[in-house]
Scaffold this motif. Sequence first.
Motif, PDB file in Angstrom:
ATOM      1  N   PHE A  39     -54.069  26.309 -26.863  1.00 58.70           N
ATOM      2  CA  PHE A  39     -54.681  25.652 -25.579  1.00 58.70           C
ATOM      3  C   PHE A  39     -53.951  24.876 -25.202  1.00 58.70           C
ATOM      4  O   PHE A  39     -52.912  24.486 -26.291  1.00 58.70           O
ATOM      5  N   LEU A  40     -52.589  25.465 -24.505  1.00 57.52           N
ATOM      6  CA  LEU A  40     -51.970  24.454 -23.496  1.00 57.52           C
ATOM      7  C   LEU A  40     -51.903  23.409 -22.535  1.00 57.52           C
ATOM      8  O   LEU A  40     -51.584  22.037 -21.821  1.00 57.52           O
ATOM      9  N   GLY A  41     -53.281  23.331 -21.994  1.00 54.12           N
ATOM     10  CA  GLY A  41     -53.615  22.370 -20.938  1.00 54.12           C
ATOM     11  C   GLY A  41     -54.746  22.808 -20.137  1.00 54.12           C
ATOM     12  O   GLY A  41     -55.376  23.800 -20.692  1.00 54.12           O
ATOM     13  N   ASP A  42     -55.235  21.942 -19.240  1.00 50.23           N
ATOM     14  CA  ASP A  42     -56.799  23.046 -18.037  1.00 50.23           C
ATOM     15  C   ASP A  42     -56.215  22.225 -16.822  1.00 50.23           C
ATOM     16  O   ASP A  42     -55.226  21.289 -15.879  1.00 50.23           O
ATOM     17  N   PHE A  43     -57.235  22.908 -16.115  1.00 44.60           N
ATOM     18  CA  PHE A  43     -57.224  22.001 -14.786  1.00 44.60           C
ATOM     19  C   PHE A  43     -58.654  21.612 -14.629  1.00 44.60           C
ATOM     20  O   PHE A  43     -59.339  22.370 -14.484  1.00 44.60           O
ATOM     21  N   PHE A  44     -58.839  20.246 -13.510  1.00 44.45           N
ATOM     22  CA  PHE A  44     -60.397  19.744 -13.264  1.00 44.45           C
ATOM     23  C   PHE A  44     -60.150  19.876 -12.034  1.00 44.45           C
ATOM     24  O   PHE A  44     -59.266  19.230 -11.003  1.00 44.45           O
ATOM     25  N   ASN A  45     -61.930  19.839 -11.878  1.00 43.03           N
ATOM     26  CA  ASN A  45     -61.941  20.486 -10.384  1.00 43.03           C
ATOM     27  C   ASN A  45     -63.086  19.704 -10.104  1.00 43.03           C
ATOM     28  O   ASN A  45     -63.905  20.145 -10.405  1.00 43.03           O
ATOM     29  N   TYR A  46     -63.583  18.554  -8.937  1.00 43.22           N
ATOM     30  CA  TYR A  46     -64.426  17.882  -8.786  1.00 43.22           C
ATOM     31  C   TYR A  46     -64.535  18.317  -7.783  1.00 43.22           C
ATOM     32  O   TYR A  46     -64.260  17.650  -6.344  1.00 43.22           O
ATOM     33  N   LEU A  47     -65.621  18.390  -7.151  1.00 44.19           N
ATOM     34  CA  LEU A  47     -66.342  18.600  -5.694  1.00 44.19           C
ATOM     35  C   LEU A  47     -67.666  18.449  -5.244  1.00 44.19           C
ATOM     36  O   LEU A  47     -68.559  18.673  -5.953  1.00 44.19           O
ATOM     37  N   MET A  48     -67.207  17.440  -4.331  1.00 44.50           N
ATOM     38  CA  MET A  48     -68.727  16.523  -4.090  1.00 44.50           C
ATOM     39  C   MET A  48     -69.491  16.814  -2.731  1.00 44.50           C
ATOM     40  O   MET A  48     -67.943  16.430  -1.486  1.00 44.50           O
ATOM     41  N   VAL A  49     -70.533  17.239  -2.276  1.00 48.21           N
ATOM     42  CA  VAL A  49     -71.018  17.097  -0.822  1.00 48.21           C
ATOM     43  C   VAL A  49     -72.309  16.659  -0.941  1.00 48.21           C
ATOM     44  O   VAL A  49     -73.197  17.107  -1.006  1.00 48.21           O
ATOM     45  N   ASP A  50     -72.289  15.164   0.455  1.00 46.53           N
ATOM     46  CA  ASP A  50     -72.989  14.707   0.614  1.00 46.53           C
ATOM     47  C   ASP A  50     -74.091  15.593   1.498  1.00 46.53           C
ATOM     48  O   ASP A  50     -73.578  15.571   2.683  1.00 46.53           O
ATOM     49  N   LYS A  51     -74.938  15.891   1.709  1.00 47.07           N
ATOM     50  CA  LYS A  51     -75.191  17.488   2.150  1.00 47.07           C
ATOM     51  C   LYS A  51     -76.584  16.281   2.904  1.00 47.07           C
ATOM     52  O   LYS A  51     -76.780  17.196   4.850  1.00 47.07           O
ATOM     53  N   LEU A  52     -77.105  15.469   3.505  1.00 41.13           N
ATOM     54  CA  LEU A  52     -77.719  15.032   3.563  1.00 41.13           C
ATOM     55  C   LEU A  52     -77.068  13.984   5.100  1.00 41.13           C
ATOM     56  O   LEU A  52     -77.798  13.818   5.663  1.00 41.13           O
ATOM     57  N   ALA A  53     -75.269  13.936   4.967  1.00 39.37           N
ATOM     58  CA  ALA A  53     -75.113  12.889   5.253  1.00 39.37           C
ATOM     59  C   ALA A  53     -74.655  13.589   6.986  1.00 39.37           C
ATOM     60  O   ALA A  53     -75.488  15.208   7.023  1.00 39.37           O
ATOM     61  N   THR A  54     -74.198  13.443   8.400  1.00 39.58           N
ATOM     62  CA  THR A  54     -74.341  13.871   9.700  1.00 39.58           C
ATOM     63  C   THR A  54     -73.125  13.806   9.772  1.00 39.58           C
ATOM     64  O   THR A  54     -73.058  12.772  10.769  1.00 39.58           O
ATOM     65  N   PRO A  55     -72.267  14.503  10.012  1.00 43.71           N
ATOM     66  CA  PRO A  55     -71.674  15.828   9.236  1.00 43.71           C
ATOM     67  C   PRO A  55     -72.138  15.767   7.653  1.00 43.71           C
ATOM     68  O   PRO A  55     -71.354  14.218   7.670  1.00 43.71           O
ATOM     69  N   PRO A  56     -72.166  17.030   7.034  1.00 48.91           N
ATOM     70  CA  PRO A  56     -71.500  16.124   5.407  1.00 48.91           C
ATOM     71  C   PRO A  56     -70.809  15.882   5.205  1.00 48.91           C
ATOM     72  O   PRO A  56     -69.000  16.100   6.030  1.00 48.91           O
ATOM     73  N   ILE A  57     -70.287  15.129   4.417  1.00 48.86           N
ATOM     74  CA  ILE A  57     -69.223  14.276   3.905  1.00 48.86           C
ATOM     75  C   ILE A  57     -68.653  15.476   2.648  1.00 48.86           C
ATOM     76  O   ILE A  57     -69.725  15.685   1.157  1.00 48.86           O
ATOM     77  N   PHE A  58     -67.047  15.872   2.157  1.00 52.97           N
ATOM     78  CA  PHE A  58     -66.914  16.814   0.878  1.00 52.97           C
ATOM     79  C   PHE A  58     -66.291  15.091   0.644  1.00 52.97           C
ATOM     80  O   PHE A  58     -64.543  15.321   1.243  1.00 52.97           O
ATOM     81  N   TYR A  59     -65.994  15.700  -0.699  1.00 51.39           N
ATOM     82  CA  TYR A  59     -65.571  14.659  -1.771  1.00 51.39           C
ATOM     83  C   TYR A  59     -64.931  15.586  -2.834  1.00 51.39           C
ATOM     84  O   TYR A  59     -65.326  16.122  -3.285  1.00 51.39           O
ATOM     85  N   LEU A  60     -63.500  14.994  -3.067  1.00 50.18           N
ATOM     86  CA  LEU A  60     -63.091  16.453  -3.853  1.00 50.18           C
ATOM     87  C   LEU A  60     -61.387  15.578  -4.439  1.00 50.18           C
ATOM     88  O   LEU A  60     -61.103  14.249  -4.166  1.00 50.18           O
ATOM     89  N   VAL A  61     -61.948  15.992  -6.100  1.00 51.94           N
ATOM     90  CA  VAL A  61     -60.534  15.181  -7.025  1.00 51.94           C
ATOM     91  C   VAL A  61     -60.316  16.242  -7.850  1.00 51.94           C
ATOM     92  O   VAL A  61     -61.156  16.827  -8.498  1.00 51.94           O
ATOM     93  N   VAL A  62     -59.063  16.223  -7.806  1.00 53.89           N
ATOM     94  CA  VAL A  62     -58.567  17.279  -9.199  1.00 53.89           C
ATOM     95  C   VAL A  62     -57.501  16.908  -9.605  1.00 53.89           C
ATOM     96  O   VAL A  62     -56.988  15.964  -9.580  1.00 53.89           O
TER      97      VAL A  62
END
Length: 301
Positions: A39-62
């Motif tokens: 093990f040397l390391g890793d890469f985290f990726n969080y994707l969150m989409v508010d599907k009920l918002a108009t238009p949808p809101i995309f949240y991303l954390v890496v």
Amino acid sequence: MTNEKIKEVLENIQKAFFDEDRYELRKSIDDIVDQNQKFLGDFFNYLMVDKLATPPIFYLVVSPYDLISNKGPQHALVWQGGELLLNTDYTDYAAMRTGAMDTIAMKSCKVDSLKHKKILLFGTGRTAKWSLQVLKAVYEDLNEIYYINSTDSKSEEFEAYALELAVNALVGTKEELESYDIILCHTNAKEPVLSKNDMQKIKKGAIITTFIASTEHGEVADEFYSEEANVVLDWEKNIKIAKDISRSKIPATDIIFLQDLLSVGETAKKTLDKEKKYTIFRFVGTPMQNLGVLRTLVKTK
């Protein structure tokens, strides 16, 4: 961040847990290994989409992390309707949303006051400081905390920081482990800070929180996840990611998920067993925490 904004973040985090079905929530972790498959390391990726918002809101954390630098910088982006709403370094906010979970754990355990609670904090870094600041913002009667750092010595810098929050920080010791009501772990320790032998010293009714994720080991020995404990995991999808829980012998059906504790009244699914010796919260990281912070930041902007 002001106390009002801290409380808003906490409210938004809890709301995200309540309204989980509203969002598309994805968390992926890609392990990086060297030529010897170590093990040397890793890469985290969080994707969150508010599907009920108009238009949808995309949240991303890496976040990329490697064992050599032992650093895990984070960055956040938010889009809606093709417009970039937020583009910011997220490293300090990530520490904030992690530290905030200690307070959420206390609230889920129905802790109303910290005035007469003896607290031990492992760590004096960025996340530990946020943990203390968020606790103080919610529990104004918090006036004392014990700490143990990586050098097992006095930290003038951390004590000065705590004093600015009107909290007296004192050097703690594992020799008095049985006296602590609450044990908070925010470390980058190379091995568990609480060993198998320490398990027998834990005070009846104690609350333990542990967070370390990008390692093969946890901050507490695997044996802590036993039939003696209420084991609370932050998110059902983290069962396989929490390597220490996976290695333990606790049945999956005995694990309590944080959403269960945060639910109230008729929506409550599980409660803590008061007959258990202690309660341990295993926080690995969830998209909901990021949502709580990012929704606050976007609203602020």
